[in-house]
Design an enzyme around this catalytic site. Structure first.
Site, PDB file in Angstrom:
ATOM      1  N   ASP A   1      -9.020   8.694  -7.025  1.00 34.19           N
ATOM      2  CA  ASP A   1      -9.995   8.169  -6.062  1.00 34.19           C
ATOM      3  C   ASP A   1     -10.931   9.313  -5.649  1.00 34.19           C
ATOM      4  OD1 ASP A   1     -11.264   7.259  -3.786  1.00 34.19           O
ATOM      5  OD2 ASP A   1      -9.494   6.223  -3.008  1.00 34.19           O
TER       6      ASP A   1
ATOM      7  N   HIS B   1     -30.658  24.612 -17.571  1.00 33.69           N
ATOM      8  CA  HIS B   1     -30.657  23.149 -17.529  1.00 33.69           C
ATOM      9  C   HIS B   1     -31.706  22.557 -18.468  1.00 33.69           C
ATOM     10  CE1 HIS B   1     -28.518  21.845 -13.641  1.00 33.69           C
ATOM     11  NE2 HIS B   1     -28.040  23.008 -14.015  1.00 33.69           N
TER      12      HIS B   1
ATOM     13  N   GLU C   1     -24.115  13.791 -15.639  1.00 36.89           N
ATOM     14  CA  GLU C   1     -25.101  14.849 -15.391  1.00 36.89           C
ATOM     15  C   GLU C   1     -25.101  15.907 -16.496  1.00 36.89           C
ATOM     16  OE1 GLU C   1     -25.182  16.455 -11.400  1.00 36.89           O
ATOM     17  OE2 GLU C   1     -26.372  18.168 -12.066  1.00 36.89           O
TER      18      GLU C   1
HETATM   19  P1  NDP Z   1       0.358   2.943  -5.794  1.00 34.20           P
HETATM   20  O1  NDP Z   1       0.245   1.881  -4.799  1.00 34.20           O
HETATM   21  O2  NDP Z   1       0.163   2.570  -7.220  1.00 34.20           O
HETATM   22  O3  NDP Z   1       1.760   3.664  -5.553  1.00 34.20           O
HETATM   23  C1  NDP Z   1       2.293   4.600  -6.395  1.00 34.20           C
HETATM   24  C2  NDP Z   1       3.627   4.071  -6.834  1.00 34.20           C
HETATM   25  O4  NDP Z   1       4.017   4.733  -8.022  1.00 34.20           O
HETATM   26  C3  NDP Z   1       4.703   4.401  -5.848  1.00 34.20           C
HETATM   27  O5  NDP Z   1       4.743   3.465  -4.825  1.00 34.20           O
HETATM   28  C4  NDP Z   1       5.953   4.402  -6.700  1.00 34.20           C
HETATM   29  O6  NDP Z   1       6.475   3.102  -6.695  1.00 34.20           O
HETATM   30  C5  NDP Z   1       5.413   4.683  -8.106  1.00 34.20           C
HETATM   31  N1  NDP Z   1       5.891   5.952  -8.625  1.00 34.20           N
HETATM   32  C6  NDP Z   1       6.381   6.151  -9.873  1.00 34.20           C
HETATM   33  N2  NDP Z   1       6.700   7.430 -10.065  1.00 34.20           N
HETATM   34  C7  NDP Z   1       6.438   8.080  -8.917  1.00 34.20           C
HETATM   35  C8  NDP Z   1       6.557   9.447  -8.511  1.00 34.20           C
HETATM   36  N3  NDP Z   1       7.052  10.384  -9.307  1.00 34.20           N
HETATM   37  N4  NDP Z   1       6.151   9.781  -7.266  1.00 34.20           N
HETATM   38  C9  NDP Z   1       5.630   8.857  -6.435  1.00 34.20           C
HETATM   39  N5  NDP Z   1       5.517   7.542  -6.761  1.00 34.20           N
HETATM   40  C10 NDP Z   1       5.905   7.158  -7.997  1.00 34.20           C
HETATM   41  O7  NDP Z   1      -0.641   4.128  -5.519  1.00 34.20           O
HETATM   42  P2  NDP Z   1      -0.821   4.978  -4.254  1.00 34.20           P
HETATM   43  O8  NDP Z   1       0.039   4.577  -3.113  1.00 34.20           O
HETATM   44  O9  NDP Z   1      -0.703   6.376  -4.725  1.00 34.20           O
HETATM   45  O10 NDP Z   1      -2.297   4.630  -3.839  1.00 34.20           O
HETATM   46  C11 NDP Z   1      -3.407   5.113  -4.591  1.00 34.20           C
HETATM   47  C12 NDP Z   1      -4.479   4.067  -4.618  1.00 34.20           C
HETATM   48  O11 NDP Z   1      -4.784   3.605  -3.318  1.00 34.20           O
HETATM   49  C13 NDP Z   1      -5.770   4.616  -5.151  1.00 34.20           C
HETATM   50  O12 NDP Z   1      -6.177   3.765  -6.188  1.00 34.20           O
HETATM   51  C14 NDP Z   1      -6.742   4.494  -3.982  1.00 34.20           C
HETATM   52  O13 NDP Z   1      -8.035   4.224  -4.419  1.00 34.20           O
HETATM   53  C15 NDP Z   1      -6.184   3.372  -3.178  1.00 34.20           C
HETATM   54  N6  NDP Z   1      -6.458   3.304  -1.743  1.00 34.20           N
HETATM   55  C16 NDP Z   1      -7.077   4.326  -1.071  1.00 34.20           C
HETATM   56  C17 NDP Z   1      -7.314   4.231   0.276  1.00 34.20           C
HETATM   57  C18 NDP Z   1      -7.933   5.406   0.962  1.00 34.20           C
HETATM   58  O14 NDP Z   1      -8.066   6.449   0.344  1.00 34.20           O
HETATM   59  N7  NDP Z   1      -8.349   5.312   2.218  1.00 34.20           N
HETATM   60  C19 NDP Z   1      -6.937   3.037   1.033  1.00 34.20           C
HETATM   61  C20 NDP Z   1      -6.232   2.057   0.249  1.00 34.20           C
HETATM   62  C21 NDP Z   1      -6.023   2.194  -1.097  1.00 34.20           C
HETATM   63  P3  NDP Z   1       8.052   2.865  -6.768  1.00 34.20           P
HETATM   64  O15 NDP Z   1       8.709   4.005  -6.093  1.00 34.20           O
HETATM   65  O16 NDP Z   1       8.248   1.574  -6.076  1.00 34.20           O
HETATM   66  O17 NDP Z   1       8.354   2.824  -8.239  1.00 34.20           O
END
Ligand code: NDP
Length: 427
Positions: free
Chosen positions: A275, A372, A79
């Site tokens: 997201d 704009h 936009e």
């Molecule tokens: P991930 O599944 O990628 O999980 C984040 C991972 O990052 C953690 O599990 C952890 O894994 C790792 N990590 C590394 N450093 C850190 C830190 N400092 N703090 C926390 N975690 C860390 O992402 P999210 O669980 O955040 O999910 C986000 C995604 O989910 C978005 O893309 C979204 O679009 C999607 N989504 C959204 C929904 C909704 O909004 N309703 C439904 C389903 C999906 P580890 O500890 O194992 O290393």
């Protein structure tokens, strides 16, 4: 057509493109455009049936000062005027002393929902009695978040009526948005509820309400700063406060007021690989928290100062999701010097507030169109096919017209090109 697309997901992007070209009659040029934009690396694996990469322009808003720190803000938007307005709003708010922002809390809640519950109290009592066990189950489902200092914090039940009960789990997701880790924990809790409580669960999923990730940005602007003449400045302040008030009274206006805030919020959220649908749903749900949809920001006069406040639910992350896969996100984090999710939350709220200030000020003074106009006219020039060299010339000529339209733009472009050919021929 259905047969042709059978097992479409198993094909390579190139095969998908060939099939689309054949069945939908895509021209060579269209196929090339799709192919040229195809990304390398892991990004194609983020989604299903990947074809190409749809590009949006990214710019940077400048002049932001939040909690005493200066920021350059990457913004992804299609936009015109959004980045100009954000930079302009930020400049004025920085002159006033800058924006202050604070994160209230940073937790995520998820739900295990039960249906056909006869006696709510029996579920409530059972959950209360087994709280620690359920929290342990959630911890074991995603132990690494506990190692990182986060993890499940509390559990409670809510009677939703009509036999539905929600078991709400609250988790400290540290630097992640946390959707996936939350869903994993909820499913583990649901399994225990099913096996121990002998009650089937309807579904388990995070809540996007984001009301435990609220962030507030505030600013205080001397009224005298709003115009050269003090009387004019007082008028601007009064009108701006009134415009903000209308968004509290009238949902029809509140939607547009909030759209303006989300212009900036979404642009930064997208640049940070987050997201934005989650942020949008959370913001609009928050806007209707007392039963009427209202403006998310509020502007008031306090003596000789205009004060603005914006509170938003901002469950964003700086790790996980698409943040490491989309190649520009880490560069954008560097540009904005974002080192923690809390810092990102504060910057997003500040951008929303500056965007809102710029929009309201323009609305109650020159009107939104004046600012704009140039950008819209540039869009018109591009729409009729002007090349990057032709756009500035055509824009200037269109600016001289009152309400220029597409036919006029095409005509002028034709004239510019004819003129160029004539000059060429003369040489
Ligand atoms: P991930 O599944 O990628 O999980 C984040 C991972 O990052 C953690 O599990 C952890 O894994 C790792 N990590 C590394 N450093 C850190 C830190 N400092 N703090 C926390 N975690 C860390 O992402 P999210 O669980 O955040 O999910 C986000 C995604 O989910 C978005 O893309 C979204 O679009 C999607 N989504 C959204 C929904 C909704 O909004 N309703 C439904 C389903 C999906 P580890 O500890 O194992 O290393």
């Amino acid at each position: 057509m259905e047969a042709a697309f059978s097992q479409f997901y198993k094909r390579t992007p190139k095969q998908r493109l060939a099939l689309l070209a054949e069945t939908l009659g895509l021209s060579e040029a269209e196929q090339q455009a799709l192919q040229q934009r195809a990304a390398q690396g892991d990004a194609p694996l983020l989604i299903e049936n990947y074809l190409t990469t749809y590009q949006l322009p990214e710019g940077v808003a400048v002049n932001f000062r939040v909690n005493g720190h200066d920021y350059v803000v990457p913004m992804v938007t299609e936009e015109p005027s959004v980045i100009a307005a954000a930079s302009n709003g930020a400049k004025q708010l920085t002159i006033a002393g800058g924006i202050t922002a604070a994160v209230h809390s940073r937790l995520l809640t998820g739900q295990v929902v039960l249906s056909d519950v006869k006696v709510y109290a029996s579920i409530d009592d059972w959950v209360a009695l087994h709280q620690n066990e359920l929290l342990d189950v959630a911890k074991q489902a995603h132990p690494s978040i506990v190692t990182r200092g986060g993890g499940p914090k509390s559990i409670r039940t809510r009677d939703l009526g009509e036999g539905f009960v929600s078991i709400d789990l609250t988790v400290d997701v540290k630097a992640a948005m946390g959707a996936n880790m939350m869903n994993t924990m909820l499913e583990a809790v649901a399994d225990v509820v099913q096996s121990k409580l002998h009650h089937t669960t309807l579904f388990s999923i995070l809540s996007n309400a984001g009301d435990q990730s609220l962030t507030t940005a505030t600013v205080s602007v001397p009224v005298s700063q709003l115009a050269d003449d003090l009387d004019d400045a007082q008028q601007v302040a009064k009108r701006l406060v009134q415009a903000s008030r209308i968004a509290q009274l009238d949902p029809m206006r509140a939607v547009t007021h909030n759209k303006g805030i989300m212009n900036g919020v979404d642009a930064l959220v997208i640049a940070m690989g987050n997201d934005w649908r989650a942020i949008e749903s959370a913001a609009h749900a928050f806007a209707v928290k007392d039963g009427q949809y209202r403006g998310l920001s509020d502007w008031q006069l306090a003596g000789d100062r205009l004060t603005g406040t914006l509170t938003l639910p901002l469950p964003v992350g700086t790790v996980g999701g698409a943040t490491k896969v989309l190649p520009l996100v880490s560069i954008n984090q560097k540009i904005a010097r974002i080192n923690s999710p809390e810092e990102l939350m504060k910057l997003i709220a500040a951008v929303g507030l500056a965007q809102n200030f710029a929009a309201l000020k323009a609305l109650v003074t020159s009107g939104i169109q004046q600012g704009h106009m140039k950008m819209q006219v540039r869009s018109l020039a591009m729409t009729v096919g002007a090349t990057p060299q032709e756009v500035p010339v055509l824009t200037e000529q269109l600016m001289a017209l009152k309400d220029p339209n597409e036919a006029q733009a095409k005509q002028l472009l034709k004239q510019i090109r004819n003129h160029k050919e004539d000059n060429h021929a003369k040489r």
